[in-house]
Write a protein that holds these residues in place. Structure first.
Motif, PDB file in Angstrom:
ATOM      1  N   ARG A   7       0.839  -1.209   0.000  1.00 34.69           N
ATOM      2  CA  ARG A   7       0.000   0.000   0.000  1.00 34.69           C
ATOM      3  C   ARG A   7       0.875   1.261   0.000  1.00 34.69           C
ATOM      4  N   THR A   9       3.877   1.493  -1.116  1.00 37.79           N
ATOM      5  CA  THR A   9       4.537   1.605  -2.431  1.00 37.79           C
ATOM      6  C   THR A   9       3.585   2.213  -3.455  1.00 37.79           C
ATOM      7  N   LEU A  10       2.362   1.677  -3.476  1.00 37.46           N
ATOM      8  CA  LEU A  10       1.372   2.191  -4.439  1.00 37.46           C
ATOM      9  C   LEU A  10       1.053   3.655  -4.153  1.00 37.46           C
ATOM     10  N   PRO A  15       1.291  11.300 -10.441  1.00 32.78           N
ATOM     11  CA  PRO A  15       1.554  11.867 -11.778  1.00 32.78           C
ATOM     12  C   PRO A  15       2.504  13.060 -11.658  1.00 32.78           C
TER      13      PRO A  15
ATOM     14  N   ASP B  27      -4.095  11.291  -8.495  1.00 37.55           N
ATOM     15  CA  ASP B  27      -3.285  10.123  -8.142  1.00 37.55           C
ATOM     16  C   ASP B  27      -4.007   8.818  -8.485  1.00 37.55           C
ATOM     17  N   TYR B  30      -4.204   8.274 -12.246  1.00 36.27           N
ATOM     18  CA  TYR B  30      -2.875   7.960 -12.785  1.00 36.27           C
ATOM     19  C   TYR B  30      -2.444   6.543 -12.410  1.00 36.27           C
ATOM     20  N   ARG B  31      -2.716   6.141 -11.172  1.00 39.57           N
ATOM     21  CA  ARG B  31      -2.314   4.797 -10.719  1.00 39.57           C
ATOM     22  C   ARG B  31      -3.046   3.713 -11.513  1.00 39.57           C
ATOM     23  N   TYR B 113       7.633  -2.330  -6.213  1.00 39.57           N
ATOM     24  CA  TYR B 113       7.068  -1.684  -7.413  1.00 39.57           C
ATOM     25  C   TYR B 113       7.413  -2.487  -8.676  1.00 39.57           C
ATOM     26  N   VAL B 116       5.322  -5.557  -8.802  1.00 38.84           N
ATOM     27  CA  VAL B 116       3.931  -5.240  -9.202  1.00 38.84           C
ATOM     28  C   VAL B 116       3.869  -4.987 -10.705  1.00 38.84           C
ATOM     29  N   ILE B 127      -5.189  -5.404  -8.045  1.00 41.41           N
ATOM     30  CA  ILE B 127      -4.388  -5.157  -6.837  1.00 41.41           C
ATOM     31  C   ILE B 127      -4.480  -3.685  -6.433  1.00 41.41           C
ATOM     32  N   GLU B 128      -4.357  -2.837  -7.434  1.00 38.27           N
ATOM     33  CA  GLU B 128      -4.396  -1.396  -7.176  1.00 38.27           C
ATOM     34  C   GLU B 128      -5.759  -0.992  -6.589  1.00 38.27           C
ATOM     35  N   TYR B 131      -6.194  -2.948  -2.914  1.00 42.33           N
ATOM     36  CA  TYR B 131      -5.319  -2.611  -1.789  1.00 42.33           C
ATOM     37  C   TYR B 131      -5.133  -1.123  -1.579  1.00 42.33           C
ATOM     38  N   TYR B 132      -5.175  -0.367  -2.635  1.00 42.75           N
ATOM     39  CA  TYR B 132      -4.936   1.058  -2.408  1.00 42.75           C
ATOM     40  C   TYR B 132      -6.233   1.863  -2.394  1.00 42.75           C
ATOM     41  N   GLU B 134      -9.046   0.639  -1.968  1.00 47.40           N
ATOM     42  CA  GLU B 134      -9.865  -0.056  -0.965  1.00 47.40           C
ATOM     43  C   GLU B 134     -11.310  -0.226  -1.421  1.00 47.40           C
TER      44      GLU B 134
END
Lengths: 209, 172
Positions: A7, A9-10, A15, B27, B30-31, B113, B116, B127-128, B131-132, B134
């Motif tokens: 988490r 890391t992500l 950007p 963010d 972009y992710r 990273y 991934v 995963i993104e 986990y991020y 949520e």
């Protein structure tokens, strides 16, 4: 692998700041174009309309030049000719005499269906295109159109002149009991250059005699 | 501005300015784009395209969650459309170069990273989102237009590949 580390890391993926600022500026640019969109559409519409009109005029003109025989016989001579000669618009179609009254005009053959008139006083050139001499004349003139009826029946599509054409040309070349040396010289020059047929001048002179 | 005010009146949920939305969701968009595309230049293209669509459509939202779901969905669709372009179908990478890590990451994070980024894009995006962002399995399934079972399977495969600790799985 730990999910918290994953988490974290992500979470560090961001950007580019410049990219974000650039995207934000799109809104301002968009607002400008939205405001002027209507104006831009009107300008584009106007330009398209003008283009269509010019295109239509070009096509129509091309059509007129290519197929003149199908158009009605109309003479578009200037009012000055009619005032000086007293001829009506219809009469002037076949009135060689109308031209003879204008002493300061010089006329010579340029092409089979085209006459260029040169006014010696003003040095003004007038171009007349005879498109249908069989049924009178259809003339499109630029500038002065005083001598639109100068050579009715003279310059026909046929290389050999009609009898009426020869008679009228002879009157012009040999008028008032004397040869018009200048016009004769022009006709001889044109004959030498092959602009007019060989028998052209002979027939005119023969008729004049 | 007038248009925006008018639209805000029509919507139950008050509209936010584009700047606010970009700041809030940059963010996330972009992710997701990076996880789907696998490289930064393409992700940046998608990023711009998503927010351009947002400006052009100027949609009405009922809640902040609604807005977030819209942005996720549009990002995923933009990534799909990117590869549907006939010109790009003939593209192939010159070499399998590892995607460069972000400078803020430490040594360990850079390793994570890279791991991934080595995953296939369909596993990476799950995963993104899980986990991020949520999101629940149900929400992910809805956003990606796949079944919940498929989401669970992708999560499971991704975990196996990343060797995530099994006691930390939170699947609801």
């Amino acid at each position: 692998m730990d999910t918290d580390k994953l988490r974290n890391t992500l979470g560090k993926i961001h950007p580019d700041r410049a990219l974000v600022e650039r995207v934000k500026s799109y809104q301002a640019q968009r607002a400008f174009f939205a405001m002027n969109r209507r104006k831009l559409y009107r300008i584009a519409y106007g330009m398209a309309l003008v283009f269509v009109v010019i295109l239509a005029a070009g096509i129509y003109r091309g059509y007129m030049e290519k197929e003149p025989g199908e158009e009605p016989s109309v003479i578009r001579a200037g009012d000055e000719t009619r005032e000086q000669t007293g001829a009506s618009r219809v009469e002037s179609q076949n009135a060689l005499t109308a031209a003879c009254f204008l002493e300061d005009q010089e006329a010579y053959v340029y092409e089979n269906q085209r006459i260029i008139l040169l006014d010696e006083c003003t040095s003004e050139k007038v171009e007349i295109i005879i498109t249908n001499p069989e049924e009178g004349m259809v003339c499109y003139t630029s500038g002065r159109a005083d001598l639109a009826a100068l050579f009715p029946g003279l310059f026909q599509n046929e290389p050999v002149l009609s009898e009426e054409g020869q008679r009228q040309a002879a009157v012009l070349v040999y008028r008032n009991g004397a040869w018009d040396e200048k016009l004769l010289g022009i006709l001889e020059g044109d004959q030498a250059e092959g602009v007019i047929p060989e028998e052209y001048l002979e027939k005119i002179l023969e008729f004049a005699r | 501005m007038e248009e925006q005010t008018q639209r805000a009146g029509e919507c139950d949920f008050p509209n936010r300015t584009v700047e606010e939305v970009v700041d809030c969701y940059a963010d996330m968009v972009y992710r997701i784009a990076l996880s789907k595309m696998g490289n930064r230049p393409d992700a940046e293209d998608i990023f711009q395209e998503v927010f351009l669509k947002y400006m052009q459509k100027d949609p009405c939202f009922e809640s902040e969650e609604h807005r977030k779901a819209w942005l996720i969905r549009v990002t995923v669709n933009c990534c799909k459309l990117f590869w549907m372009n006939p010109f790009r179908r003939h593209f192939a990478p010159l070499e399998e170069a590892p995607e460069e890590a972000f400078c803020e990451m430490d040594q360990e994070e850079q390793g994570i990273y890279q791991e991934v980024m080595r995953l296939p894009s369909n596993l990476r995006v799950v995963i993104e989102l899980f986990y991020y962002e949520e999101l629940s399995v149900k929400e992910i399934a809805k956003s990606l237009s796949i079944s919940e079972a498929n989401v669970k399977m992708r999560l499971s495969r991704a975990r196996q590949k990343l060797k995530l600790n099994s006691d930390q799985w939170h699947m609801d």
